[in-house]
Design a protein around this motif. Structure first.
Motif, mmCIF file in Angstrom:
data_model
loop_
_atom_site.group_PDB
_atom_site.id
_atom_site.type_symbol
_atom_site.label_atom_id
_atom_site.label_comp_id
_atom_site.label_asym_id
_atom_site.label_seq_id
_atom_site.Cartn_x
_atom_site.Cartn_y
_atom_site.Cartn_z
ATOM 1 N N ILE A 1 40.940 38.474 40.947
ATOM 2 C CA ILE A 1 40.813 38.574 39.495
ATOM 3 C C ILE A 1 41.635 39.787 39.095
ATOM 4 C CG2 ILE A 1 39.240 38.638 37.519
ATOM 5 C CD1 ILE A 1 36.974 37.864 39.473
ATOM 6 N N SER A 2 42.710 39.558 38.366
ATOM 7 C CA SER A 2 43.696 40.627 38.137
ATOM 8 C C SER A 2 43.130 41.748 37.274
ATOM 9 C CB SER A 2 44.951 40.053 37.501
ATOM 10 O OG SER A 2 44.624 39.427 36.272
ATOM 11 N N ILE A 3 42.437 41.394 36.213
ATOM 12 C CA ILE A 3 41.823 42.365 35.313
ATOM 13 C C ILE A 3 40.425 41.846 35.002
ATOM 14 C CG2 ILE A 3 41.968 43.554 33.089
ATOM 15 C CD1 ILE A 3 45.010 43.004 33.160
ATOM 16 N N VAL A 4 39.438 42.411 35.667
ATOM 17 C CA VAL A 4 38.075 41.913 35.532
ATOM 18 C C VAL A 4 37.550 42.134 34.114
ATOM 19 C CG1 VAL A 4 35.699 42.169 36.327
ATOM 20 C CG2 VAL A 4 37.571 42.181 37.979
ATOM 21 N N GLN A 5 36.970 41.078 33.570
ATOM 22 C CA GLN A 5 36.350 41.176 32.261
ATOM 23 C C GLN A 5 34.836 41.030 32.412
ATOM 24 O OE1 GLN A 5 38.224 38.614 29.379
ATOM 25 N NE2 GLN A 5 40.279 39.427 29.813
ATOM 26 N N SER A 6 34.118 41.394 31.375
ATOM 27 C CA SER A 6 32.654 41.402 31.442
ATOM 28 C C SER A 6 32.096 40.012 31.767
ATOM 29 C CB SER A 6 32.063 41.918 30.133
ATOM 30 O OG SER A 6 32.520 41.133 29.047
ATOM 31 N N ASP A 7 32.794 38.964 31.336
ATOM 32 C CA ASP A 7 32.335 37.594 31.574
ATOM 33 C C ASP A 7 32.488 37.162 33.035
ATOM 34 O OD1 ASP A 7 33.336 34.271 30.915
ATOM 35 O OD2 ASP A 7 31.339 35.079 30.519
ATOM 36 N N ASP A 8 33.168 37.971 33.848
ATOM 37 C CA ASP A 8 33.468 37.578 35.222
ATOM 38 C C ASP A 8 32.391 37.996 36.214
ATOM 39 O OD1 ASP A 8 36.977 38.443 34.728
ATOM 40 O OD2 ASP A 8 35.843 36.645 34.163
ATOM 41 N N PHE A 9 31.425 38.802 35.781
ATOM 42 C CA PHE A 9 30.413 39.264 36.717
ATOM 43 C C PHE A 9 29.466 38.108 37.028
ATOM 44 C CE2 PHE A 9 31.822 43.466 37.170
ATOM 45 C CZ PHE A 9 32.380 43.839 35.955
ATOM 46 N N ALA A 10 29.467 37.716 38.306
ATOM 47 C CA ALA A 10 28.810 36.490 38.739
ATOM 48 C C ALA A 10 28.854 36.455 40.262
ATOM 49 C CB ALA A 10 29.540 35.271 38.168
ATOM 50 N N VAL A 11 28.341 35.357 40.822
ATOM 51 C CA VAL A 11 28.467 35.120 42.265
ATOM 52 C C VAL A 11 29.564 34.077 42.472
ATOM 53 C CG1 VAL A 11 27.320 34.368 44.371
ATOM 54 C CG2 VAL A 11 26.042 35.662 42.646
ATOM 55 N N ALA B 1 29.740 41.021 50.725
ATOM 56 C CA ALA B 1 28.598 40.350 50.118
ATOM 57 C C ALA B 1 28.457 40.743 48.655
ATOM 58 C CB ALA B 1 27.327 40.687 50.896
ATOM 59 N N THR B 2 28.727 42.009 48.369
ATOM 60 C CA THR B 2 28.689 42.530 47.000
ATOM 61 C C THR B 2 29.922 43.365 46.754
ATOM 62 O OG1 THR B 2 26.263 42.617 47.035
ATOM 63 C CG2 THR B 2 27.370 43.868 45.310
ATOM 64 N N LEU B 3 30.534 43.165 45.609
ATOM 65 C CA LEU B 3 31.730 43.922 45.228
ATOM 66 C C LEU B 3 31.468 44.563 43.873
ATOM 67 C CD1 LEU B 3 34.687 44.658 45.841
ATOM 68 C CD2 LEU B 3 35.360 42.537 44.678
ATOM 69 N N SER B 4 31.557 45.870 43.830
ATOM 70 C CA SER B 4 31.306 46.607 42.587
ATOM 71 C C SER B 4 32.628 47.061 41.987
ATOM 72 C CB SER B 4 30.416 47.827 42.865
ATOM 73 O OG SER B 4 29.179 47.434 43.416
ATOM 74 N N VAL B 5 32.909 46.599 40.775
ATOM 75 C CA VAL B 5 34.144 46.986 40.094
ATOM 76 C C VAL B 5 33.830 47.301 38.632
ATOM 77 C CG1 VAL B 5 35.546 45.550 41.626
ATOM 78 C CG2 VAL B 5 34.800 44.655 39.419
ATOM 79 N N SER B 6 34.726 48.055 38.024
ATOM 80 C CA SER B 6 34.611 48.352 36.597
ATOM 81 C C SER B 6 35.452 47.357 35.817
ATOM 82 C CB SER B 6 35.081 49.765 36.307
ATOM 83 O OG SER B 6 34.316 50.714 37.023
ATOM 84 N N PRO B 7 35.040 47.005 34.619
ATOM 85 C CA PRO B 7 35.888 46.132 33.788
ATOM 86 C C PRO B 7 37.287 46.721 33.668
ATOM 87 C CG PRO B 7 33.730 46.382 32.790
ATOM 88 C CD PRO B 7 33.770 47.339 33.952
ATOM 89 N N GLY B 8 38.285 45.849 33.779
ATOM 90 C CA GLY B 8 39.667 46.292 33.722
ATOM 91 C C GLY B 8 40.294 46.508 35.082
ATOM 92 N N GLU B 9 39.462 46.593 36.107
ATOM 93 C CA GLU B 9 39.976 46.754 37.467
ATOM 94 C C GLU B 9 40.306 45.401 38.087
ATOM 95 O OE1 GLU B 9 37.944 50.920 39.008
ATOM 96 O OE2 GLU B 9 37.014 49.019 39.604
ATOM 97 N N ARG B 10 40.932 45.462 39.249
ATOM 98 C CA ARG B 10 41.286 44.277 40.026
ATOM 99 C C ARG B 10 40.180 44.009 41.041
ATOM 100 N NH1 ARG B 10 46.464 42.375 41.067
ATOM 101 N NH2 ARG B 10 46.813 41.209 42.998
ATOM 102 N N ALA B 11 39.862 42.734 41.255
ATOM 103 C CA ALA B 11 38.852 42.367 42.253
ATOM 104 C C ALA B 11 39.459 41.393 43.247
ATOM 105 C CB ALA B 11 37.643 41.722 41.585
ATOM 106 N N THR B 12 39.191 41.649 44.523
ATOM 107 C CA THR B 12 39.697 40.784 45.587
ATOM 108 C C THR B 12 38.541 40.335 46.463
ATOM 109 O OG1 THR B 12 41.808 41.986 45.604
ATOM 110 C CG2 THR B 12 41.295 40.598 47.512
ATOM 111 N N LEU B 13 38.330 39.022 46.513
ATOM 112 C CA LEU B 13 37.242 38.424 47.279
ATOM 113 C C LEU B 13 37.851 37.631 48.421
ATOM 114 C CD1 LEU B 13 36.347 38.712 44.179
ATOM 115 C CD2 LEU B 13 34.590 37.025 44.737
#
Lengths: 121, 108
Positions: free
Chosen positions: B75-85, B9-21
């Motif tokens: 998202i291979s390298i999360v950027q600040s603009d990617d934080f969203a639902v 439901a919520t995924l917490s990542v730091s900018p520059g990390e990989r995110a998998t939904l």
């Protein structure tokens, strides 16, 4: 500019009616099927209704069937949602959205900004 | 009705990390799966369709994969603009077109 501009939301009492509109510009409106999608406060997306390019076919979510009517006027590049017998649970931000094709059944590639409908006494 | 279930439901990542939904369908939706991004106070925006086809203006750091009932947005390298639902949606069997409940990508 390719866009969908919405209007017509507001506060309405339970049991009353309201019509929301969506004006298309920047593309050939009658090439595309259209949808209404809603989002209750703090909640996710719920598809509401669909209409083909020529208005020949419409479809509705069970939650609104018999109460809501989707329509379009291709001469005015406009989409409408007539909402009757409104209930508090219909309170939501209503988005119009463009389907990828004229018959529908695809993804939604252009969205309006939404219009808020609040049903409360 | 095809039910769509997203996790987490919520995924917490730091900018520059990989995110998998993740997104799971209650029955096969073939390749008729789309992803949308929604930022606060904005309309949803189409990100991906046909499982893995990026929409116009979707950056290459976004990729989609999966088949049948199991799908992933990466998202291979999360950027600040990617934080969203992020919402998945099936358009294989309708009506109704159905969405997952969303995954909120937040800054760690």
């Amino acid at each position: 500019e390719v866009q969908l501009v919405q209007s017509g939301g507001g506060l309405v009492q339970p049991g009353r009616s309201l019509r929301v509109s969506c004006a298309a510009s920047g593309f050939t409106f009658d090439d595309f099927a259209m949808h209404w999608v809603r989002q209750a406060p703090g909640k996710g997306l719920e598809w509401v209704a669909h209409i083909t390019w020529n208005s020949a076919t419409t479809a509705y979510a069970d939650s609104v069937k018999g109460r809501f009517t989707i329509s379009r006027d291709n001469a005015k590049n406009s989409l409408y949602l007539q909402m009757n017998s409104l209930r508090p649970e219909d309170t939501a931000l209503y988005f119009c959205a463009r389907d990828r094709t004229g018959l529908g059944g695809w993804y939604f590639d252009l969205w309006g900004r939404g219009t808020l409908v609040t049903v409360s006494s | 009705e095809v039910e769509m279930t997203q996790s987490p439901a919520t995924l917490s990542v730091s900018p520059g990390e990989r995110a998998t939904l993740s997104c799971r369908a209650s029955q096969s939706v073939s390749s008729n799966l789309a992803w949308y991004q929604q930022k606060p106070g904005q309309a949803p925006r189409l990100l991906m369709y046909g499982i893995s086809i990026r929409a116009t203006d979707t950056p290459a750091r976004f990729s989609g994969s999966g088949s049948g009932t199991e799908f992933t947005l990466t998202i291979s390298i999360v950027q600040s603009d990617d934080f969203a639902v992020y919402y998945c949606q099936q358009y294989n069997k309708w009506p109704p077109y159905t969405f997952g409940q969303g995954t909120k990508l937040e800054i760690k």
